[in-house]
Design a protein around this motif. Sequence first.
Motif, PDB file in Angstrom:
ATOM      1  N   GLU A 198      13.652  -1.607   8.005  1.00 31.80           N
ATOM      2  CA  GLU A 198      14.033  -1.551   6.583  1.00 31.80           C
ATOM      3  C   GLU A 198      12.881  -1.014   5.747  1.00 31.80           C
ATOM      4  O   GLU A 198      13.091  -0.269   4.784  1.00 31.80           O
ATOM      5  CB  GLU A 198      14.428  -2.949   6.099  1.00 31.80           C
ATOM      6  N   CYS A 199      11.664  -1.381   6.114  1.00 33.67           N
ATOM      7  CA  CYS A 199      10.471  -0.885   5.411  1.00 33.67           C
ATOM      8  C   CYS A 199      10.380   0.631   5.526  1.00 33.67           C
ATOM      9  O   CYS A 199      10.130   1.325   4.529  1.00 33.67           O
ATOM     10  CB  CYS A 199       9.225  -1.558   5.998  1.00 33.67           C
ATOM     11  N   LEU A 200      10.596   1.169   6.726  1.00 34.97           N
ATOM     12  CA  LEU A 200      10.546   2.620   6.918  1.00 34.97           C
ATOM     13  C   LEU A 200      11.633   3.316   6.092  1.00 34.97           C
ATOM     14  O   LEU A 200      11.396   4.350   5.474  1.00 34.97           O
ATOM     15  CB  LEU A 200      10.725   2.963   8.398  1.00 34.97           C
ATOM     16  N   GLY A 201      12.846   2.735   6.111  1.00 33.32           N
ATOM     17  CA  GLY A 201      13.948   3.324   5.350  1.00 33.32           C
ATOM     18  C   GLY A 201      13.674   3.338   3.861  1.00 33.32           C
ATOM     19  O   GLY A 201      13.958   4.315   3.164  1.00 33.32           O
ATOM     20  N   LYS A 202      13.088   2.243   3.366  1.00 36.13           N
ATOM     21  CA  LYS A 202      12.770   2.149   1.944  1.00 36.13           C
ATOM     22  C   LYS A 202      11.686   3.152   1.560  1.00 36.13           C
ATOM     23  O   LYS A 202      11.782   3.835   0.532  1.00 36.13           O
ATOM     24  CB  LYS A 202      12.316   0.722   1.612  1.00 36.13           C
ATOM     25  N   ALA A 260       1.715   6.875   6.663  1.00 36.77           N
ATOM     26  CA  ALA A 260       0.813   6.119   7.543  1.00 36.77           C
ATOM     27  C   ALA A 260       0.877   4.622   7.237  1.00 36.77           C
ATOM     28  O   ALA A 260       0.935   3.787   8.152  1.00 36.77           O
ATOM     29  CB  ALA A 260      -0.614   6.628   7.401  1.00 36.77           C
ATOM     30  N   TYR A 261       0.869   4.275   5.941  1.00 37.91           N
ATOM     31  CA  TYR A 261       0.953   2.860   5.564  1.00 37.91           C
ATOM     32  C   TYR A 261       2.298   2.268   5.981  1.00 37.91           C
ATOM     33  O   TYR A 261       2.370   1.131   6.464  1.00 37.91           O
ATOM     34  CB  TYR A 261       0.772   2.694   4.058  1.00 37.91           C
ATOM     35  N   ALA A 262       3.374   3.023   5.787  1.00 39.15           N
ATOM     36  CA  ALA A 262       4.706   2.546   6.168  1.00 39.15           C
ATOM     37  C   ALA A 262       4.775   2.276   7.668  1.00 39.15           C
ATOM     38  O   ALA A 262       5.325   1.262   8.114  1.00 39.15           O
ATOM     39  CB  ALA A 262       5.771   3.558   5.755  1.00 39.15           C
ATOM     40  N   GLN A 263       4.196   3.187   8.449  1.00 41.03           N
ATOM     41  CA  GLN A 263       4.222   3.017   9.904  1.00 41.03           C
ATOM     42  C   GLN A 263       3.378   1.818  10.342  1.00 41.03           C
ATOM     43  O   GLN A 263       3.775   1.060  11.239  1.00 41.03           O
ATOM     44  CB  GLN A 263       3.736   4.305  10.582  1.00 41.03           C
ATOM     45  N   ARG A 264       2.233   1.635   9.695  1.00 38.41           N
ATOM     46  CA  ARG A 264       1.387   0.475  10.023  1.00 38.41           C
ATOM     47  C   ARG A 264       2.085  -0.828   9.623  1.00 38.41           C
ATOM     48  O   ARG A 264       2.012  -1.828  10.356  1.00 38.41           O
ATOM     49  CB  ARG A 264       0.030   0.599   9.325  1.00 38.41           C
ATOM     50  N   ALA A 265       2.751  -0.809   8.482  1.00 41.27           N
ATOM     51  CA  ALA A 265       3.499  -1.998   8.049  1.00 41.27           C
ATOM     52  C   ALA A 265       4.598  -2.321   9.051  1.00 41.27           C
ATOM     53  O   ALA A 265       4.801  -3.477   9.430  1.00 41.27           O
ATOM     54  CB  ALA A 265       4.095  -1.763   6.661  1.00 41.27           C
ATOM     55  N   CYS A 293       0.834  -1.212   0.000  1.00 39.91           N
ATOM     56  CA  CYS A 293       0.000   0.000   0.000  1.00 39.91           C
ATOM     57  C   CYS A 293       0.864   1.256   0.000  1.00 39.91           C
ATOM     58  O   CYS A 293       0.565   2.233  -0.702  1.00 39.91           O
ATOM     59  CB  CYS A 293      -0.917   0.018   1.220  1.00 39.91           C
ATOM     60  N   ALA A 294       1.933   1.242   0.801  1.00 37.87           N
ATOM     61  CA  ALA A 294       2.834   2.400   0.855  1.00 37.87           C
ATOM     62  C   ALA A 294       3.495   2.625  -0.498  1.00 37.87           C
ATOM     63  O   ALA A 294       3.639   3.769  -0.949  1.00 37.87           O
ATOM     64  CB  ALA A 294       3.894   2.183   1.938  1.00 37.87           C
ATOM     65  N   LEU A 295       3.896   1.536  -1.146  1.00 40.31           N
ATOM     66  CA  LEU A 295       4.521   1.635  -2.467  1.00 40.31           C
ATOM     67  C   LEU A 295       3.563   2.263  -3.478  1.00 40.31           C
ATOM     68  O   LEU A 295       3.943   3.135  -4.259  1.00 40.31           O
ATOM     69  CB  LEU A 295       4.946   0.242  -2.934  1.00 40.31           C
ATOM     70  N   ILE A 296       2.305   1.827  -3.447  1.00 42.97           N
ATOM     71  CA  ILE A 296       1.306   2.360  -4.383  1.00 42.97           C
ATOM     72  C   ILE A 296       0.960   3.803  -4.026  1.00 42.97           C
ATOM     73  O   ILE A 296       0.783   4.652  -4.906  1.00 42.97           O
ATOM     74  CB  ILE A 296       0.040   1.477  -4.375  1.00 42.97           C
ATOM     75  N   ALA A 297       0.885   4.095  -2.732  1.00 43.06           N
ATOM     76  CA  ALA A 297       0.511   5.446  -2.283  1.00 43.06           C
ATOM     77  C   ALA A 297       1.509   6.499  -2.724  1.00 43.06           C
ATOM     78  O   ALA A 297       1.147   7.661  -2.900  1.00 43.06           O
ATOM     79  CB  ALA A 297       0.363   5.471  -0.763  1.00 43.06           C
ATOM     80  N   LYS A 298       2.753   6.116  -2.928  1.00 44.77           N
ATOM     81  CA  LYS A 298       3.744   7.112  -3.358  1.00 44.77           C
ATOM     82  C   LYS A 298       3.411   7.663  -4.746  1.00 44.77           C
ATOM     83  O   LYS A 298       3.808   8.776  -5.085  1.00 44.77           O
ATOM     84  CB  LYS A 298       5.152   6.522  -3.355  1.00 44.77           C
TER      85      LYS A 298
END
Length: 322
Positions: A125-129, A105-110, A90-95
């Motif tokens: 690593e997810c947050l950094g990416k 928000a999606y990154a933090q939930r992930a 979701c974070a990838l698509i939201a960008k």
Amino acid sequence: SCCVGPPRSIAAMSALSAEELLARGDKKMTTTLTRWKPDYEAAASAYEEAGVKFRAKGEKQKAMIAFEKCAEANGKEDNEWHAAKSLEMCALIAKDCGTVEECVAYAQRACEAYVSAGRAQRGAECLGKCAKYFDEKHPLSAAKLLNTAIEMLEDEDKHVYAAGLYRDLAVVLMRSDKFAEAAETMVRFGGSCEETGSGNAQRKAYLSAIVALLYDGDGVGAQATYTDVCAIPAFEGSEEQRVAYALLDSYRDAADAAAIQNVCAKSQELAFLEAPFARAAKKLPLAKHDLARISVAMGGTGGIAAVPVLAPEEQEAEDDLT
């Protein structure tokens, strides 16, 4: 004879459209007269397939909704690992189709889901990416994610995995003219390097911090930082310490642009710093800085304070560290 090919349920799902798969997932999340509790596993599978198909068609908003529903279904099954992967998608698509706030928000939930799954490192690593998705257009949001990721790793005593995040954070802060924060980040990075025995990176980190503060016109802060780190074994007696001392001396005692430029030109250690810090060092001292005032504040006499006259185009380029 043997039946060759995918199971009937998978084949049936493959034949459905993205919209039908989404509806199927919604149906599986509810109860019926014959199904007394939701089938979360089947719902998650349908939602994931719907998300893939929506994304393939370029319908990103719908894909994001499908993957979020997939995460919810997986969460109901206590399958936090797969929930986290769906939220990261979701974070990838939201960008591309959402706002930076949605992406964060999606990154933090992930990240939270990865932590619940016992995979804090993957969460960091997810947050950094995700921070890299918008570090140029929204640097302060990116810096917030990177800071959180670093703190998570260090709380887990996984300092070795934080090195790249520290560098990314320092670059973002330098690009945003947050020189004091960049310096603080590099001092923190130096402390992290102490934990991993990375002496070379530690020495560069401390020299970078001093360069950032001098670039900001803060001779007192640069001098204080040097005092704090000069006796640390990895830094003491190193070439990086020698360069730092020479730079501070040229600001405090000479207060002379030519002397400062001479130190920078002769010190190859400065060229080996991360790019924004190396570029900052090449531009020392900035024409807008009052070298005499800086010298006196550092305990010097004000020196010569001879600032070079720059061509207009050089003046414009002074603050450009990109």
